[in-house]
Write an enzyme that holds these catalytic residues in place. Structure first.
Site, PDB file in Angstrom:
ATOM      1  N   ASP A   1      26.918 -18.926  53.473  1.00  0.00           N
ATOM      2  CA  ASP A   1      26.485 -17.535  53.614  1.00  0.00           C
ATOM      3  C   ASP A   1      27.585 -16.756  54.312  1.00  0.00           C
ATOM      4  OD1 ASP A   1      24.982 -15.264  53.604  1.00  0.00           O
ATOM      5  OD2 ASP A   1      23.478 -15.950  55.046  1.00  0.00           O
TER       6      ASP A   1
ATOM      7  N   ASP B   1      27.123 -12.781  48.278  1.00  0.00           N
ATOM      8  CA  ASP B   1      27.561 -13.319  49.563  1.00  0.00           C
ATOM      9  C   ASP B   1      26.976 -14.681  49.934  1.00  0.00           C
ATOM     10  OD1 ASP B   1      25.032 -12.302  49.862  1.00  0.00           O
ATOM     11  OD2 ASP B   1      25.371 -11.467  51.854  1.00  0.00           O
ATOM     12  N   GLU B   2      26.254 -15.329  49.033  1.00  0.00           N
ATOM     13  CA  GLU B   2      25.736 -16.647  49.379  1.00  0.00           C
ATOM     14  C   GLU B   2      25.574 -17.518  48.137  1.00  0.00           C
ATOM     15  OE1 GLU B   2      21.657 -16.905  50.790  1.00  0.00           O
ATOM     16  OE2 GLU B   2      21.265 -14.865  50.093  1.00  0.00           O
TER      17      GLU B   2
END
Length: 368
Positions: free
Chosen positions: A14, A108-109
């Site tokens: 993350d 983003d993850e």
């Protein structure tokens, strides 16, 4: 720990305050300052907040006005999604150096299954550490990671040592980790379900584990069995490299509330154009058009129509959205409009059904 379960080593990576961190990286004058991406002190919604802003209680999905009240020195910057996508691709390139089993959840993850990996490294913890070091060195941003035997535990673990840290929950520690967990941390437990669990005296994983399968199914229906097995460390969802897109959308928050449907139609045309563009880029089409309307008092309304055929054409999407707009008279002025497409023609929508009902006794033993 459960036996008869696939032995997996899962990493959840993350990125730390991703949008805000990209802005601070690209604009050094913003480093160390309270920053919000999106919104403004008068309009809009915060898309992301830097850690400096989070100290004041600024969070994503918060209105710009509330964020400014929380943090008077807050700096608003407009989002640059093309730039975020560019950075995201660089990060994913690093992931693929270790495994092809990468399941992006957003820009983003992502989940990585490194049970068998390209480096031949038996330690998922060391792989996660190396990946984070490379992201910092090659991209210039920090990331946090969670490592465990399944996606559920790995995702929760990635939050523990943020920012720029990681946490490993070893196989022998999973049950104790879940017992101590606040019930609100369990996936599928939203506010309504959490309130219901509180009323039943269920506040932690330990409380949940004391309830029988029959009890949980009686109070929570089909979700009851999900909670029952989850708190026992049984969560067999695989890392899926090709996640099936279920919907696609675009929306706009306006600088001034709109009360005229003529002005709304102008905005809808631009939104429909963006949706059509995204459909084309994703090489998909959809049958269900949904119009999202947020009024000036922040009440939300959605109106949907399912067509007899798949569409990706801007004109058809716009005409359908217009029909939905005129379907009912506006109850107030409008601050946001959005259009989404669902019932997409993705090739294989079948998801593998996992048999959760497995015996729970033997401890998994392998290097993490």
């Amino acid at each position: 720990m459960p036996n008869n379960l696939p032995i997996r080593k899962i990493i959840h990576v993350d990125m730390d305050a991703f949008y805000a961190s990209v802005e601070q990286m690209d604009h050094p004058e913003l480093k160390g300052k309270a920053l919000a991406v999106g919104g403004s002190e008068k309009r809009g919604v915060v898309a992301a907040a830097s850690y400096e802003a989070r100290k004041f209680g600024v969070r994503s999905a918060m209105s710009g006005m509330q964020a400014k009240r929380n943090c008077p020195d807050l700096i608003f910057v407009p989002p640059r999604f093309d730039r975020y996508k560019e950075i995201s691709k660089k990060v994913r390139t690093i992931f693929y150096d270790y495994t092809d089993l990468v399941e992006p959840l957003s820009l983003d993850e992502a989940y990585l299954d490194v049970t068998e990996n390209k480096k031949g490294n038996p330690s998922a913890s060391l792989i996660a550490q190396e990946i984070r070091q490379r992201i910092f060195k090659e991209v210039g941003l920090t990331a946090s990671a969670g490592i465990s035997i399944n996606k559920f535990v790995a995702k929760i673990a990635s939050d523990y040592n943020k920012p720029n840290g990681q946490k490993t929950v070893n196989p022998e520690d999973v049950l104790d980790f879940l017992k101590a967990l606040d019930i609100r941390k369990f996936h599928g437990v939203g506010k309504v379900t959490a309130d219901k669990m509180y009323q039943l005296g269920i506040f932690t994983g330990e409380d949940l584990k004391l309830r029988s399968l029959d009890y949980l199914e009686q109070h929570f229906g089909k979700s009851g069995s999900y909670y029952y097995y989850l708190v026992r460390g049984i969560h067999n969802s695989e890392v899926k490299p090709n996640r099936i897109r279920k919907s696609l959308a675009a929306e706009r928050t306006f600088n001034e509330n709109l009360s005229s449907e003529i002005f709304m139609l102008e905005k809808l045309e631009k939104i429909a154009k963006e949706v059509a563009k995204r459909l084309e880029q994703s090489k998909v089409a959809g049958k269900t058009v949904t119009l999202k309307i947020k009024y000036s008092d922040f009440t939300l309304q959605t109106r949907s129509k399912t067509l007899p055929y798949f569409v990706s054409n801007k004109e058809v999407i716009l005409d359908t959205a217009k029909d939905l707009l005129y379907q009912e008279k506006m109850s107030n002025s409008v601050r946001l409009l959005g259009i989404s497409m669902s019932n997409l023609n993705t090739e294989d929508k079948a998801t593998q059904v996992t048999n959760l009902k497995q015996t729970v006794n033997v401890q998994l033993k392998f290097g993490f």
